[in-house]
Design an enzyme around this catalytic site. Structure first.
Site, mmCIF file in Angstrom:
data_model
loop_
_atom_site.group_PDB
_atom_site.id
_atom_site.type_symbol
_atom_site.label_atom_id
_atom_site.label_comp_id
_atom_site.label_asym_id
_atom_site.label_seq_id
_atom_site.Cartn_x
_atom_site.Cartn_y
_atom_site.Cartn_z
ATOM 1 N N TYR A 92 16.219 5.223 10.522
ATOM 2 C CA TYR A 92 16.741 5.309 11.896
ATOM 3 C C TYR A 92 17.771 4.230 12.197
ATOM 4 O O TYR A 92 18.006 3.339 11.396
ATOM 5 C CB TYR A 92 15.631 5.364 12.937
ATOM 6 C CG TYR A 92 14.610 4.274 13.045
ATOM 7 C CD1 TYR A 92 14.766 3.017 12.497
ATOM 8 C CD2 TYR A 92 13.421 4.522 13.758
ATOM 9 C CE1 TYR A 92 13.806 2.040 12.645
ATOM 10 C CE2 TYR A 92 12.456 3.555 13.916
ATOM 11 C CZ TYR A 92 12.645 2.310 13.359
ATOM 12 O OH TYR A 92 11.683 1.349 13.514
ATOM 13 N N GLU A 93 18.406 4.358 13.358
ATOM 14 C CA GLU A 93 19.566 3.532 13.748
ATOM 15 C C GLU A 93 20.721 3.670 12.755
ATOM 16 O O GLU A 93 21.478 2.734 12.523
ATOM 17 C CB GLU A 93 19.169 2.054 13.882
ATOM 18 C CG GLU A 93 18.300 1.744 15.068
ATOM 19 C CD GLU A 93 19.033 1.882 16.396
ATOM 20 O OE1 GLU A 93 20.269 1.920 16.394
ATOM 21 O OE2 GLU A 93 18.353 1.962 17.425
ATOM 22 N N GLY A 94 20.879 4.860 12.182
ATOM 23 C CA GLY A 94 21.898 5.107 11.170
ATOM 24 C C GLY A 94 21.320 4.847 9.794
ATOM 25 O O GLY A 94 20.946 3.721 9.469
#
Length: 594
Positions: A441-443
């Site tokens: 997550y978060e890229g």
């Protein structure tokens, strides 16, 4: 699972002996009167108590219980609500928030240490205040005075929490194709409709209200990411005094059943004509969201670091206590029935790998935090511009390398435990599960690598590498060549030369091979990571030398530095070879041949 103990001595060493962050604080008007070495130590001591005594003791049971979903409502595990209340009352939700709204206003170099402690204690719990902190930052940076005055005091106090709502079922990384719409209303608000997925803390019972930051498009929005706007959408509407009135048209459709972070509610959120307010300028939502992304991505990296520290503590305690087999004659305890597994070289290899990556990671997160502070506070334009460049370059490395090495360290810890690391009762397998999401997550870490090599290095034609190179080269030039670290100095110089040579080769070849950057980006990011850690380990080892009489525990710094240079840094040679191969070996197969 071993009782967690915050590594306070190492945090102080990194902050004050390696990076001398207090010197920066004293040159900053916003920090000079409120922050010094003693104050920072007192804050972190209290933060350690929160992590050790409040959060960590229930983390295992919370993971077993998980969150529960019924009739649109989420119930968090036993103890979470009371712990969040105590956390909020202590001011720990707003550690970095603007003091004008009740926050502590801590510099990032300092708050990074607290974040690590909280993540070591329980990653799942840390996400609730962590996402709130990010939402606070976005509203503070881009919201109108009316929005800031209404929402920030209640979010900073922990009375309300916050979320970030980006991802949609059909749109993950490609946010330009989101379908959520916001229609202007006559009273200046908007009616927002759409579905968001993977929303951390989208629904829970910790607070009475949840403030969602939602990306959506206005009716006249241009295509792609340039047409995205950012909105505040509260779960409950409220009057001018902040008293909750009616439920907004926001609901949780379901929660995800996940591999890890079981105590964190990951929600599908439905917005059905919900009342919303624009944050910042129309069609400028993505830049507004990215205001906090540098901080948030470092925060996710710190999740990997926190798990790695907890894994090392667990594995070390187990290795000392586990009596199994015999060591070589030189290390054997002839008075005992068997030796601890710590006598075995492979166990030592795993523990020292964990130790070198974790302490190197702590130095790295502090280094990046210092750059964020200088970017925000420095009065000297040159210092600020250099810090901006360093933040741009190192943010994707912080997110991806800290989480990649964090997972490696949790797996090493599991291996030290043997079979006990695979069963649930010891808690080690929870660290592996919880850390895994941080790479996604978060890229995803692959996206971070593309950001580093494609946007930052190739996009700037290598210009963003210059401040990084200059800092390390300056350190090398100033290091006394006749010292006991001459060998490691030469290794670091060679590593920096390899990085620069590989970078030049990629820049030359990428223009003629459109698949090149995508094909070697991950290896390139890891190369930057290992070179960065080599710089930091040599910096730490040299900083520790004059302090040994007062701080004898720092003797391990030199020993761990030698291990890092001997056993970990050589990984760069295989990475460089893979990068030089380019895209050719990846594109030999046709799609049908996979």
């Amino acid at each position: 699972m071993a009782d967690y103990r915050a590594p306070r001595d190492d945090m102080d060493f990194v902050l004050h002996d390696v990076f001398r962050v207090a010197d920066d604080w004293q040159q900053t008007p916003e920090l000079a009167d409120m922050m010094d070495v003693e104050t920072a130590g007192a804050i972190l001591d209290e933060g350690a108590k929160v992590a050790e005594n409040l959060v960590a003791p229930i983390a295992r049971e919370a993971d077993e219980e998980g969150v529960k979903f019924k009739d649109g409502e989420v119930t968090t595990p036993k103890g979470y609500k009371e712990n969040f209340r105590q956390l909020a009352e202590g001011g720990w939700v707003g550690v970095t928030a603007n003091p004008d709204f009740g926050g502590m206003g801590l510099p990032k170099s300092l708050s990074a240490q607290y974040e690590e402690m909280l993540c070591s204690a329980d990653i799942a719990f840390s996400l609730y205040p962590g996402l709130t902190s990010g939402a606070i930052m976005a509203i503070n940076s881009h919201g109108s005075d009316e929005l800031k005055n209404h929402y920030l005091p209640r979010m900073v106090s922990g009375e309300w929490t916050g979320t970030m709502c980006l991802t949609e079922p059909h749109a993950g990384t490609d946010l330009g194709i989101i379908r959520s719409k916001a229609i202007p209303a006559q009273d200046g608000s908007f009616s927002l409709s759409g579905t968001k997925i993977f929303i951390t803390g989208g629904e829970h019972d910790l607070t009475d209200n949840i403030v969602h930051l939602v990306l959506a498009k206005l009716p006249d929005a241009p295509a792609g990411t340039k047409g995205i706007s950012l909105f505040v959408v509260p779960k409950f509407l409220s009057d001018e005094q902040g008293n909750l009135t009616e439920r907004n048209n926001v609901s949780c459709g379901s929660i995800e059943h996940k591999m890890g972070i079981h105590a964190s509610a990951t929600c599908v959120m439905n917005f059905d004509g919900a009342k919303a307010w624009l944050v910042g300028e129309p069609h400028r939502g993505l830049p507004a969201m990215f205001t906090m992304m540098n901080y948030e991505r470092l925060g996710v990296g710190i999740q990997g670091l926190g798990a790695a520290e907890r894994s090392y503590q667990n594995a070390l305690e187990y290795a000392k206590d586990r009596i199994q087999g015999r060591g070589a004659k030189a290390t054997r305890n002839d008075q005992a029935e068997a030796d601890s597994i710590l006598v075995h070289g492979d166990v030592r290899r795993m523990l020292l790998t964990m130790k070198s990556l974790t302490e190197g990671g702590r130095a790295f997160s502090t280094w990046v935090g210092q750059q964020l502070d200088r970017s925000k506070y420095a009065g000297d334009d040159q210092v600020r511009q250099k810090a901006d460049a360093m933040v741009a370059l190192l943010t994707p490395v912080a997110k991806a390398f800290l989480t990649d090495t964090g997972l490696e360290s949790t797996i090493h810890g599991q291996q030290v435990f043997g079979g006990h690391g695979y069963v649930r009762e010891w808690g080690q397998e929870q660290l592996v599960r919880d850390t895994r999401i941080a790479q996604i997550y978060e890229g995803t870490n692959g996206i971070q690598a593309l950001d580093l090599l494609g946007r930052k290095v190739f996009g700037s034609q290598g210009q963003l590498l210059q401040p990084f190179n200059e800092e390390i080269q300056s350190f090398l030039d100033e290091t006394v060549t006749g010292s006991e670290w001459i060998k490691q100095r030469e290794q670091l110089q060679q590593a920096l030369n390899i990085l620069n040579g590989v970078s030049e080769e990629v820049l030359q070849k990428a223009a003629g091979d459109e698949n090149l950057v995508n094909s070697v980006a991950v290896e390139y990011l890891h190369l930057v990571g290992y070179v960065s850690y080599a710089y930091l380990w040599l910096k730490m080892a040299i900083a520790a030398e004059p302090l040994l009489s007062d701080k004898p525990y720092l003797a391990t710094k030199a020993k761990t530095a030698r291990f890092y240079f001997a056993r970990i840094l050589p990984r760069i040679h295989s990475l460089a070879a893979a990068i030089k191969d380019g895209s050719e070996s990846l594109y030999l197969h046709s799609d049908d041949e996979f």
